[in-house]
Enzyme design. Structure first.
Site, PDB file in Angstrom:
ATOM      1  CB  SER A   5     -23.539  82.641   8.234  1.00 30.40           C
ATOM      2  OG  SER A   5     -25.380  83.135   7.785  1.00 30.40           O
ATOM      3  CE1 TYR A  32     -21.670  83.923   3.577  1.00 28.16           C
ATOM      4  CE2 TYR A  32     -23.622  83.541   3.891  1.00 28.16           C
ATOM      5  CZ  TYR A  32     -22.439  84.271   4.373  1.00 28.16           C
ATOM      6  OH  TYR A  32     -22.123  84.729   5.067  1.00 28.16           O
TER       7      TYR A  32
HETATM    8  N1  LIG Z   1     -23.244  90.288   7.749  1.00 27.69           N
HETATM    9  C1  LIG Z   1     -24.674  89.539   8.077  1.00 27.69           C
HETATM   10  O1  LIG Z   1     -25.190  89.465   7.979  1.00 27.69           O
HETATM   11  C2  LIG Z   1     -23.937  88.122   8.795  1.00 27.69           C
HETATM   12  C3  LIG Z   1     -25.129  87.327   8.373  1.00 27.69           C
HETATM   13  C4  LIG Z   1     -24.242  86.046   9.030  1.00 27.69           C
HETATM   14  C5  LIG Z   1     -22.821  85.584   9.105  1.00 27.69           C
HETATM   15  N2  LIG Z   1     -21.512  86.360   8.773  1.00 27.69           N
HETATM   16  C6  LIG Z   1     -20.107  86.694   8.179  1.00 27.69           C
HETATM   17  O2  LIG Z   1     -20.098  87.131   9.495  1.00 27.69           O
HETATM   18  C7  LIG Z   1     -18.848  87.599   8.931  1.00 27.69           C
HETATM   19  C8  LIG Z   1     -18.564  89.251   9.255  1.00 27.69           C
HETATM   20  O3  LIG Z   1     -18.686  89.758   7.894  1.00 27.69           O
HETATM   21  P1  LIG Z   1     -19.565  91.088   8.043  1.00 27.69           P
HETATM   22  O4  LIG Z   1     -20.863  90.576   8.399  1.00 27.69           O
HETATM   23  O5  LIG Z   1     -18.616  91.885   8.817  1.00 27.69           O
HETATM   24  O6  LIG Z   1     -18.974  91.514   6.333  1.00 27.69           O
HETATM   25  P2  LIG Z   1     -17.641  91.928   6.061  1.00 27.69           P
HETATM   26  O7  LIG Z   1     -17.456  93.113   6.138  1.00 27.69           O
HETATM   27  O8  LIG Z   1     -18.182  92.060   4.078  1.00 27.69           O
HETATM   28  O9  LIG Z   1     -16.853  91.583   6.369  1.00 27.69           O
HETATM   29  C9  LIG Z   1     -16.062  89.572   5.871  1.00 27.69           C
HETATM   30  C10 LIG Z   1     -14.671  90.318   6.276  1.00 27.69           C
HETATM   31  O10 LIG Z   1     -14.012  89.306   5.708  1.00 27.69           O
HETATM   32  C11 LIG Z   1     -13.226  89.611   5.274  1.00 27.69           C
HETATM   33  N3  LIG Z   1     -12.152  88.072   3.836  1.00 27.69           N
HETATM   34  C12 LIG Z   1     -13.106  87.877   2.710  1.00 27.69           C
HETATM   35  N4  LIG Z   1     -11.984  87.231   2.071  1.00 27.69           N
HETATM   36  C13 LIG Z   1     -10.976  87.228   2.277  1.00 27.69           C
HETATM   37  C14 LIG Z   1      -9.902  86.761   1.745  1.00 27.69           C
HETATM   38  N5  LIG Z   1      -9.289  85.837   1.264  1.00 27.69           N
HETATM   39  N6  LIG Z   1      -8.630  87.229   3.360  1.00 27.69           N
HETATM   40  C15 LIG Z   1      -8.359  87.793   4.175  1.00 27.69           C
HETATM   41  N7  LIG Z   1      -9.789  88.210   4.959  1.00 27.69           N
HETATM   42  C16 LIG Z   1     -11.128  88.581   4.154  1.00 27.69           C
HETATM   43  C17 LIG Z   1     -12.749  90.664   4.793  1.00 27.69           C
HETATM   44  O11 LIG Z   1     -11.842  91.646   4.811  1.00 27.69           O
HETATM   45  P3  LIG Z   1     -11.029  92.726   3.266  1.00 27.69           P
HETATM   46  O12 LIG Z   1     -12.499  93.517   4.618  1.00 27.69           O
HETATM   47  O13 LIG Z   1     -10.383  92.912   4.019  1.00 27.69           O
HETATM   48  O14 LIG Z   1     -11.670  92.905   2.374  1.00 27.69           O
HETATM   49  C18 LIG Z   1     -13.510  91.037   5.549  1.00 27.69           C
HETATM   50  O15 LIG Z   1     -13.043  91.965   6.636  1.00 27.69           O
HETATM   51  C19 LIG Z   1     -18.335  86.592   7.706  1.00 27.69           C
HETATM   52  O16 LIG Z   1     -17.815  85.397   7.889  1.00 27.69           O
HETATM   53  C20 LIG Z   1     -19.775  86.267   7.029  1.00 27.69           C
HETATM   54  O17 LIG Z   1     -19.742  85.884   6.408  1.00 27.69           O
HETATM   55  C21 LIG Z   1     -22.494  87.888   8.241  1.00 27.69           C
END
Ligand SMILES: NC(=O)c1ccc[n+]([C@@H]2O[C@H](COP(=O)([O-])OP(=O)(O)OC[C@H]3O[C@@H](n4cnc5c(N)ncnc54)[C@H](OP(=O)(O)O)[C@@H]3O)[C@@H](O)[C@H]2O)c1
Ligand SMILES: Cc1cc2nc3c(=O)[nH]c(=O)nc-3n(C[C@H](O)[C@H](O)[C@H](O)COP(=O)(O)OP(=O)(O)OC[C@H]3O[C@@H](n4cnc5c(N)ncnc54)[C@H](O)[C@@H]3O)c2cc1C
Lengths: 441, 199
Positions: free
Chosen positions: B91, B104
């Protein structure tokens, strides 16, 4: 958040929920006193807005099953028509009925019972719907079809989300040999000629006319009538035939900001329309057009609704019964030409038969056009309402943002029945939109 | 997914925090993947992470320890095989710690450094590593936040950018070019000034 339909008028402050699971959705239905489902926000007005709870259905968008023998697709309501085309056209399938934009959800297409350029032949969207599943005010999910619970089916197709939340549907796609359409363009110098062209083209699969709504006098109703057929393999050039489902994807233009209102005055529209007609006149005859340009010319200009400036646009779309179409259209077009307040995008289309509880089409003609929202055009729209009423016509709720409930009642005796149906199922206070409140549905 | 893209898909239960199970998890896959994408992450609540060590640890482990553990196992497999691509979603929050989400952010910073080291180690071994640094993305993680529309990508944009990066063997990608510029600026503000501003 601030929410509006595609016309960006009216803009309302609304609470929006975006459920990602059936359980969350069920909880929302149980806890929110009143709510409305929302698809991709392509209805022009306020039909997909409930200020207390608007339920954005776009995350519930799984494709569940496809039967290549019958072409039946089972999918959740949030799936976009464009996604269906992306997944299935290359396998030789295309939606049977599609509106003029592919950015609508399955739920929105069902709730508005949308029509395409083939309504005169294939009817509205319901023609391809085998069954739907609807969540009622009690959180229960009911499957209905023309055979099972036909009452719920009939009122939900065209019911504008006011009979519950559509969760899934089984729809039938049509087999196609290629991704191309054989388009024939006819220039019609006036309304009579345009209508004669439609009547002569009853057998064409697709027909639609672009109409110059600023032309007056002997040119009144001057149109380019466009007919279309799905092209077969034999119609393609050898190069196209190598990959019959492939078209070169076009660069998308986008309108980055609101244009100042003066870009769209009667002068620019008049000039554009005249040029367009002349260009069309020269290009009459038959040629091959890819599916995207043929069905969705406006989708190539992302955010085109912004050309109408910050105040937004209002669409007017009415349907007139066949025997009074010519008189009604003449009166409508004269009024529009007189006001000089037309739009680039005026469309005329012949409707076929339609028999349903509350869907918009009726056998006859439909006219659709856009206006920038100004006090002057709002007054013109009221006059167009009256002309439509006087000719036994009715109005498309998916386009409406400003009609009065009295106009609706006067235009459509089915409105009272629809309301009674909602009332008897306890829906009137539970599934409501800003539009249903305005129209006392 | 199978219907949309005409591919076969299999699902395997996975817990990033159960690091002991990761060797076995990879060993039991029907076939070793050609491309592995890690999208695991947990934003948590900054205020809670400040108050409660256990919450903070969970955020750190979910964004650093867990992803690093599974990717380390996969990296060794890929190295043995002499091919493969690893994509880690980190990120922009890891570029510089900010008051609003530095727990984070610090874990993401660690993850970004890990990916960079892994790339360095494997670049001569036929294994490619892509670091993805998204800005705002409209997902569950950010739902309900008031994000600027111009800076917020749809998940499908991230997916397209990743597919391109894998094909073209890109090392570090931002999604939406504007973020490269924003981070360039943020990176270059002197600490003396940075500590005073709230962004
Ligand atoms: N959204 C943003 O603005 C943003 C910006 C920069 C970077 N990111 C990064 O992008 C990536 C995807 O995030 P997202 O935005 O799509 O949010 P999200 O929907 O909350 O996705 C996070 C994912 O991580 C999984 N996860 C969390 N803890 C876990 C564990 N212990 N074991 C297995 N899986 C786990 C969750 O699975 P479950 O659903 O089964 O819990 C979920 O599928 C993340 O690395 C996030 O940090 C997001
Ligand atoms: C450029 C353009 C061209 C168009 N051309 C045509 C055309 O040719 N023919 C035509 O018929 N229409 C046309 N339309 C209108 C459009 O097809 C309809 O408004 C359609 O309903 C929009 O679908 P949506 O998913 O965006 O729904 P929204 O606009 O979000 O919602 C529309 C209605 O559907 C209801 N709804 C949505 N999802 C659900 C659900 N899951 N359950 C219950 N109710 C739901 C809403 O409550 C609302 O009443 C056009 C629109 C545009 C912008």
């Amino acid at each position: 958040m601030k929410l509006s339909g595609w016309g960006r008028y009216p803009v309302l402050e609304a609470r929006v929920h975006r459920p990602r699971s059936m359980e969350t959705l069920q909880q929302l239905v149980a806890s929110e006193p009143s709510l409305i489902a929302r698809g991709n926000g392509r209805a022009y007005g306020d039909s997909a807005i409930n200020t207390c709870a608007t339920i954005d259905m776009r995350h519930l968008n799984r494709m569940i099953a496809f039967d290549p023998a019958s072409g039946q697709l089972i999918a959740e309501a949030g799936v976009l028509l464009g996604d269906i085309i992306a997944a299935f056209l290359r396998r030789g399938w295309f939606p049977l009925v599609t509106p003029g934009t592919k950015f609508v959800t399955l739920g929105g297409a069902i709730a508005a019972d949308v029509h395409g350029k083939n309504h005169h032949r294939d009817g509205s969207f319901r023609s391809c719907v085998d069954w739907i599943e609807v969540m009622g005010a009690d959180g229960q999910v009911r499957r209905c079809s023309p055979q099972d619970d036909p009452d719920l089916f009939d009122h939900t197709l065209g019911g504008m989300g006011l009979t519950g939340i559509i969760l899934r549907a089984a729809i039938r796609l049509q087999p196609v040999e290629t991704a191309w359409i054989r388009q024939t363009t006819l220039a019609a110098p006036n309304l009579k000629a345009a209508m004669a062209a439609f009547e002569a083209a009853q057998d064409a699969t697709y027909s639609v006319a672009w109409i110059d709504c600023l032309a007056a006098g002997s040119n009144l109703g001057r149109s380019l009538v466009m007919l279309g057929e799905h092209a077969g393999r034999a119609d393609l050039s050898p190069r196209q035939a190598l990959a019959p489902f492939q078209i070169t994807s076009k660069r998308k233009l986008s309108i980055p900001m609101d244009l100042p209102a003066f870009t769209l005055n009667s002068l620019t529209v008049r000039a554009f329309n005249a040029l367009y007609y002349r260009a069309g006149e020269r290009k009459t005859g038959t040629r091959l057009v890819d599916w995207d340009s043929y069905f969705y010319p406006l989708d190539a200009i992302l955010g085109w609704n912004r050309i109408y400036g910050r105040k937004g646009l209002a669409q007017f779309q009415c349907a007139l019964p066949l025997d009074r179409s010519e008189a009604g259209l003449t009166a409508l077009l004269s009024e529009i030409a007189k006001a000089g307040a037309g739009s680039f995008l005026a469309v005329l289309k012949r409707f076929g038969k339609q028999d349903s509880a509350f869907s918009f089409p009726m056998e006859g003609y439909t006219l659709a056009l856009d206006f920038p929202v100004t006090p002057k055009t709002l007054a013109l729209l009221d006059r167009l309402d009256q002309i439509t009423l006087a000719h036994g016509g009715r109005f498309y709720l998916a386009k409406d943002s400003r009609m009065t409930s009295a106009t609706l009642r006067a235009s459509d005796p089915r409105a009272a029945d629809f309301h009674a149906h909602r009332d008897s199922h306890g829906f009137t206070s539970r599934f409501t939109s800003a539009q249903s409140e305005r129209l006392a549905l | 997914m199978e219907l949309r893209y005409e591919v076969s898909v299999s699902l395997h239960e996975f817990d990033a925090l159960a690091t002991d199970s990761h060797e076995a998890f990879v060993a039991e896959l029907p076939e070793p993947p050609r491309i592995a994408v890690c999208a695991v992450g947990l934003m948590g609540q900054q205020a809670e992470s400040e108050r409660d060590v256990a919450s903070a640890a969970r955020v750190m482990r979910s964004n650093y320890e867990g992803p690093v553990s599974i990717l380390a196992v996969l990296a060794n497999r890929f190295e043995e095989r002499g091919s493969g691509t690893i994509v880690g979603i980190s990120s922009v929050a890891g570029v510089r710690g900010r008051a609003t989400n530095y727990v984070y952010g610090s874990a993401k910073a660690g993850f970004t450094a890990f990916l960079s080291g892994l790339r360095n180690r494997l670049s001569k071994r036929g294994v490619h590593v892509v670091t993805v640094l998204p800005g705002f993305v409209a997902t569950q993680m950010t739902e309900g936040m008031d994000l600027p529309a111009k800076l917020t990508a749809e998940p499908s944009e991230i997916a397209d950018a990743i597919a391109r990066a894998v094909e073209r063997k890109k090392d570090v990608i931002y999604v939406r070019p504007i973020w490269r510029l924003i981070m360039l600026i943020i990176r270059n503000i002197p600490e003396r000034i940075f500590k005073e501003i709230r962004i």
